[in-house]
Design an enzyme around this catalytic site. Structure first.
Site, PDB file in Angstrom:
ATOM      1  N   ARG A  35     -23.672 -10.951 -79.128  1.00  0.00           N
ATOM      2  CA  ARG A  35     -22.348 -10.313 -80.468  1.00  0.00           C
ATOM      3  C   ARG A  35     -23.186  -8.469 -80.974  1.00  0.00           C
ATOM      4  NH1 ARG A  35     -22.484 -12.958 -85.824  1.00  0.00           N
ATOM      5  NH2 ARG A  35     -20.478 -11.775 -86.662  1.00  0.00           N
ATOM      6  N   ARG A  76     -13.740  -7.920-101.386  1.00  0.00           N
ATOM      7  CA  ARG A  76     -14.587  -8.245-102.097  1.00  0.00           C
ATOM      8  C   ARG A  76     -15.022  -7.619-103.284  1.00  0.00           C
ATOM      9  NH1 ARG A  76     -18.970  -9.258 -98.980  1.00  0.00           N
ATOM     10  NH2 ARG A  76     -19.108  -8.950 -96.342  1.00  0.00           N
ATOM     11  N   LYS A 217     -10.249 -13.600 -84.087  1.00  0.00           N
ATOM     12  CA  LYS A 217     -11.257 -14.780 -85.535  1.00  0.00           C
ATOM     13  C   LYS A 217     -10.569 -15.947 -86.120  1.00  0.00           C
ATOM     14  CE  LYS A 217     -15.239 -13.383 -87.390  1.00  0.00           C
ATOM     15  NZ  LYS A 217     -16.087 -12.139 -87.635  1.00  0.00           N
ATOM     16  N   THR A 275     -20.311 -20.436 -86.656  1.00  0.00           N
ATOM     17  CA  THR A 275     -20.666 -20.250 -88.059  1.00  0.00           C
ATOM     18  C   THR A 275     -21.804 -21.791 -87.940  1.00  0.00           C
ATOM     19  OG1 THR A 275     -19.092 -19.784 -88.183  1.00  0.00           O
ATOM     20  CG2 THR A 275     -19.995 -19.878 -90.240  1.00  0.00           C
TER      21      THR A 275
END
Length: 470
Positions: A35, A76, A217, A275
């Site tokens: 990845r 963010r 995802k 994860t």
């Protein structure tokens, strides 16, 4: 060079693993797909890694998958005075659309879609939920909020809005530039971050076409509401438990993981669980028992692949993390309860001739204790249909497409071989026997089961089974 397991391993490349000798060591330890995380690094660095993987592929003589993971529209906060603010529960703070170097009354949040969506009572989670605030008073280009759970917030920390559908494309300007770059390099998979709705996949498909597989995802609750359509429009799915675990209750994540794996098996689409799988191995040479159980659970659930993130990208023990994951998978798959557990979670199947043939192929291989199942596949669909049954025999997937052979490095049980296509039934059987022996899956007099689509060269037409002795 065969793996003695069915589930696959995906490893993220980063500073700890980008050197050619490290990539080689990781492959030998068990990595099937690498990845490239485009949230970090620059294009030039990713190009070097891509080139090194392709050199490695030629050296080992085995297809290796490359997954480009796009950053997506990560929300963010901006920069803060002194780089940090310490928030206290009960105090009132203010977020602003414009500005920089903010204080508690002017925390920069340069995302207009947030200001268009927030309503009184809406909660914002900062830094993976470590800090929580509740909206009190929206304004045109600002809103006030009460701190529910206090703590420090730092520059550029992520913000999540649980349960809110934001008017965001999964492809930012940066993503579009990175995508064009990745497709030019020749990546095998493109992972889209923060997919929320089916139209996100339609937009991406228009840009990607068939040049790479599209992986969704699943990290937003909104995606779960339209999951069947999202899976249908995707080529693969990643259960991205990081952001998903922030926006839904922690206790709901395991159940959602099982639902997603089951739905992907039903749809015949590869599914990765990701994860923090071996997170403690970022700094320690061994995982916790809970982490080992987490990996094992994904394998018992029937996942096609499990993924390492920081463990292999920035950790101190990247090769050890891959080796540990390999050992856990092999231990689970050899456990006496594994096949019964996986079979018990098998979803219903589509009542179509190709699915029926694939199911019969897997069942026949089980009944005669076949050394291998050999599938002829141009798009990978035939191999995926057989893999959906999770048979005990390995799947030797023969394909004339190099791109398909690399994408199959994500598919459960598939050992892909890039080889010339066949033109006759006799050639099909002869080549199946040859590769079954050559790749180490069968020896003289072993039984193999061969499945293909006839006429040859027609994708997706699985209609023939042949039981034969090598």
């Amino acid at each position: 060079m065969r793996r003695h397991r069915h589930a696959k391993i995906v490893a993220t490349v980063g500073p700890a693993s980008s050197a050619p000798d490290q990539l080689h060591a990781l492959f030998l330890a068990g990595v099937d797909t690498f990845r490239l995380n485009f949230s970090h690094g620059v294009q030039e660095d990713h190009a070097k890694v891509h080139a090194a993987i392709r050199v490695l592929e030629r050296e080992v003589g085995r297809p290796i998958g490359i997954l480009q993971d796009l950053q997506g529209p990560k929300i963010r906060i901006g920069t803060l005075q002194g780089g940090r603010l310490d928030l206290v529960a009960g105090e009132t703070i203010r977020f602003v659309l414009e500005g920089s170097e903010g204080d508690k009354q002017a925390i920069p949040l340069h995302h207009p879609e947030i200001f268009a969506a927030v309503v009184p009572g809406q909660e914002l989670l900062i830094d993976d939920g470590r800090v929580r605030v509740r909206v009190v008073g929206p304004e045109r280009a600002a809103f006030t909020a009460e701190v529910v759970t206090g703590g420090p917030i730092l520059n550029r920390k992520g913000v999540n809005l649980p349960g809110t559908l934001l008017d965001l494309s999964p492809l930012t300007e940066k993503d579009r530039a990175d995508l064009a770059f990745g497709l030019e390099l020749g990546v095998d998979w493109v992972a889209l971050s923060f997919v929320q709705k089916p139209s996100d996949l339609i937009e991406a498909r228009g840009l990607i076409g068939d040049r790479a597989g599209i992986m969704s995802k699943i990290e937003k609750p909104q995606a779960l509401e339209r999951i069947d359509d999202i899976i249908r429009l995707s080529d693969a799915v990643m259960v991205a438990r990081g952001d998903l675990g922030v926006e839904i209750p922690h206790e709901d994540v395991p159940g959602r993981q099982k639902e997603l794996i089951r739905a992907c098996r039903l749809a015949v689409k590869p599914v990765i669980v990701a994860t923090q799988m071996l997170d403690s191995m970022v700094n320690a040479p061994a995982p916790t028992r809970a982490e080992a159980s987490d990996v094992a659970t994904a394998i018992y659930d029937g996942a096609d692949a499990v993924m390492l993130s920081a463990e292999s990208a920035t950790g101190k023990y990247p090769v050890e993390a891959v080796s540990m994951m390999d050992r856990i998978i092999r231990s689970v798959e050899s456990h006496k309860l594994y096949h019964s557990i996986v079979a018990a979670s098998e979803p219903g199947e589509e009542e179509t001739p190709p699915h029926a043939v694939a199911t019969a192929t897997a069942d026949l291989a089980e009944a005669v204790h076949a050394a291998a199942i050999v599938t002829y596949t141009s798009s990978g669909t035939t191999a995926a249909r057989v893999a959906r049954k999770r048979p005990g025999a390995s799947i030797l997937a023969l394909t004339p497409s190099l791109a398909t052979s690399r994408r199959l490095c994500l598919l459960w049980g598939a050992h892909s071989v890039h080889t010339d296509d066949v033109d006759s039934y006799e050639e099909m059987t002869a080549k199946a026997c040859h590769h079954a022996q050559d790749e180490g899956f069968a020896k003289l007099n072993d039984i193999i089961v061969v499945t293909a689509g006839i006429p040859f060269h027609a994708a997706g037409n699985t209609n023939n089974i042949r039981l034969m002795q090598v």
